[in-house]
Scaffold this active site. Structure first.
Site, PDB file in Angstrom:
ATOM      1  CG  ASN A  11      -1.718   1.203   1.437  1.00 54.52           C
ATOM      2  OD1 ASN A  11      -1.802   2.045   0.538  1.00 54.52           O
ATOM      3  ND2 ASN A  11      -2.339   1.329   2.602  1.00 54.52           N
ATOM      4  CE  LYS A  13      -0.207   3.221   4.743  1.00 62.02           C
ATOM      5  NZ  LYS A  13      -0.186   3.322   6.187  1.00 62.02           N
ATOM      6  CG  HIS A  95      -5.908   1.845   5.258  1.00 65.99           C
ATOM      7  ND1 HIS A  95      -5.518   2.776   6.182  1.00 65.99           N
ATOM      8  CD2 HIS A  95      -4.838   1.011   5.093  1.00 65.99           C
ATOM      9  CE1 HIS A  95      -4.278   2.524   6.558  1.00 65.99           C
ATOM     10  NE2 HIS A  95      -3.848   1.456   5.906  1.00 65.99           N
ATOM     11  CD  GLU A  97      -3.046   5.488   6.797  1.00 59.59           C
ATOM     12  OE1 GLU A  97      -3.022   5.579   5.559  1.00 59.59           O
ATOM     13  OE2 GLU A  97      -2.114   4.988   7.469  1.00 59.59           O
ATOM     14  CD  GLU A 165      -3.532  -2.542   7.314  1.00 63.54           C
ATOM     15  OE1 GLU A 165      -2.386  -2.708   6.873  1.00 63.54           O
ATOM     16  OE2 GLU A 165      -4.235  -1.557   7.015  1.00 63.54           O
ATOM     17  N   GLY A 171       2.426   2.300  10.768  1.00 61.78           N
ATOM     18  CA  GLY A 171       3.401   3.380  10.631  1.00 61.78           C
ATOM     19  C   GLY A 171       4.097   3.759  11.936  1.00 61.78           C
ATOM     20  CB  SER A 210       5.031  -1.757  12.054  1.00 63.95           C
ATOM     21  OG  SER A 210       4.645  -0.413  12.314  1.00 63.95           O
TER      22      SER A 210
END
Ligand code: PGA
Length: 247
Positions: A11, A13, A95, A97, A165, A171, A210
């Site tokens: 991904n 992003k 996701h 985010e 996730e 991250g 991560s």
């Protein structure tokens, strides 16, 4: 019933311009005889160029999100059919985010997942708890609730995967213990079987958050882990290949 086919998806992003496709091509060149499915999900601006560049390779191209509607006055958005038309064969949906930054609910993610199926895209549906939810002992409840709410009934028998996730692992360099990952993945599998019967046994359940070359082997060999959704470490072919080879 066949065992899940492992999938490692990158991904990107909001990272990547035309020059970044060199990393995607280097990933493709380094894959060798792997039977693992590998995908790269670049920003929408690169979908068609990535698909063209990777056409004769084993690397699939995916989108990072799509609109639930097929067309219309939705400035800035991209439909599932547009991604498919640009050469994508998969799409990441829900996701964290997007859930956190754009208020995406389980119902919206389910609608997007239906739209993806209609367009012939294979959905990768993301779920995961926040740190507060984990500390409150609610991780399993939150994640299985998201699975129930985000996966529409018509997925039965279709190709899709679920990506677990944990929001606090994305991250941050933090990862859950192997036992924690297994506990959640086993619960997701049980929920999939409850929802889809035997069809719930085939989708790969990816881990994301991560993942890097140094922890990939341990994570990828945990029970019910059928691959990974990789963010930062998918931007460099060397790191991404090391993760793919760890499976
Ligand atoms: P990360 O991101 O690997 O950079 O933690 C994973 C993801 O958000 O899919």
């Amino acid at each position: 019933m066949t065992a899940p086919t492992p999938l490692i998806a990158g991904n990107w992003k909001m990272n990547g311009v035309a020059a970044s496709l060199a990393e995607a091509l280097a990933t493709a060149a380094g894959l060798g005889e792997t039977t693992t499915r590998v995908a790269i999900c670049p920003p929408a601006t690169l979908t068609d160029r990535a698909a063209a560049a990777l056409k004769d390779t084993k690397v699939l191209v995916g989108g990072q999100d799509c609109r639930a509607e097929t067309s219309g006055a939705f400035t800035g958005d991209v439909s599932a059919a547009m991604l498919a038309d640009a050469g994508a064969s998969l799409v990441i949906l829900g996701h964290s985010e997007r859930r956190a930054g754009y208020g995406e609910t389980d119902a919206l993610v389910a609608a997007k997942t239906s739209a993806a199926l209609t367009a012939g895209l294979e959905p990768i549906v993301c779920v995961g708890e926040t740190l507060d939810e984990r500390k409150a002992g609610k991780a399993l409840q939150i994640v299985t609730g998201q699975v129930r709410g985000s996966l529409p009934a018509e997925l039965a028998g279709k190709a899709f995967s679920v990506a677990y996730e944990p929001v606090w692992a994305i991250g941050t360099g933090l990862t859950p213990s192997t036992a924690e990952i297994e506990e959640v993945h086993v619960a997701i599998r049980a929920t999939l079987v409850e929802m889809f019967g035997d069809h719930g046994k085939t989708p790969a359940i990816l881990y994301g958050g991560s993942v890097k070359p140094s922890n990939a082997a341990e994570i990828l060999h945990a029970a019910e882990v059928g691959g990974a959704l990789v963010g930062g470490a998918s931007l460099k072919a060397e790191d991404f290949l090391a993760i793919i080879r760890a499976l």
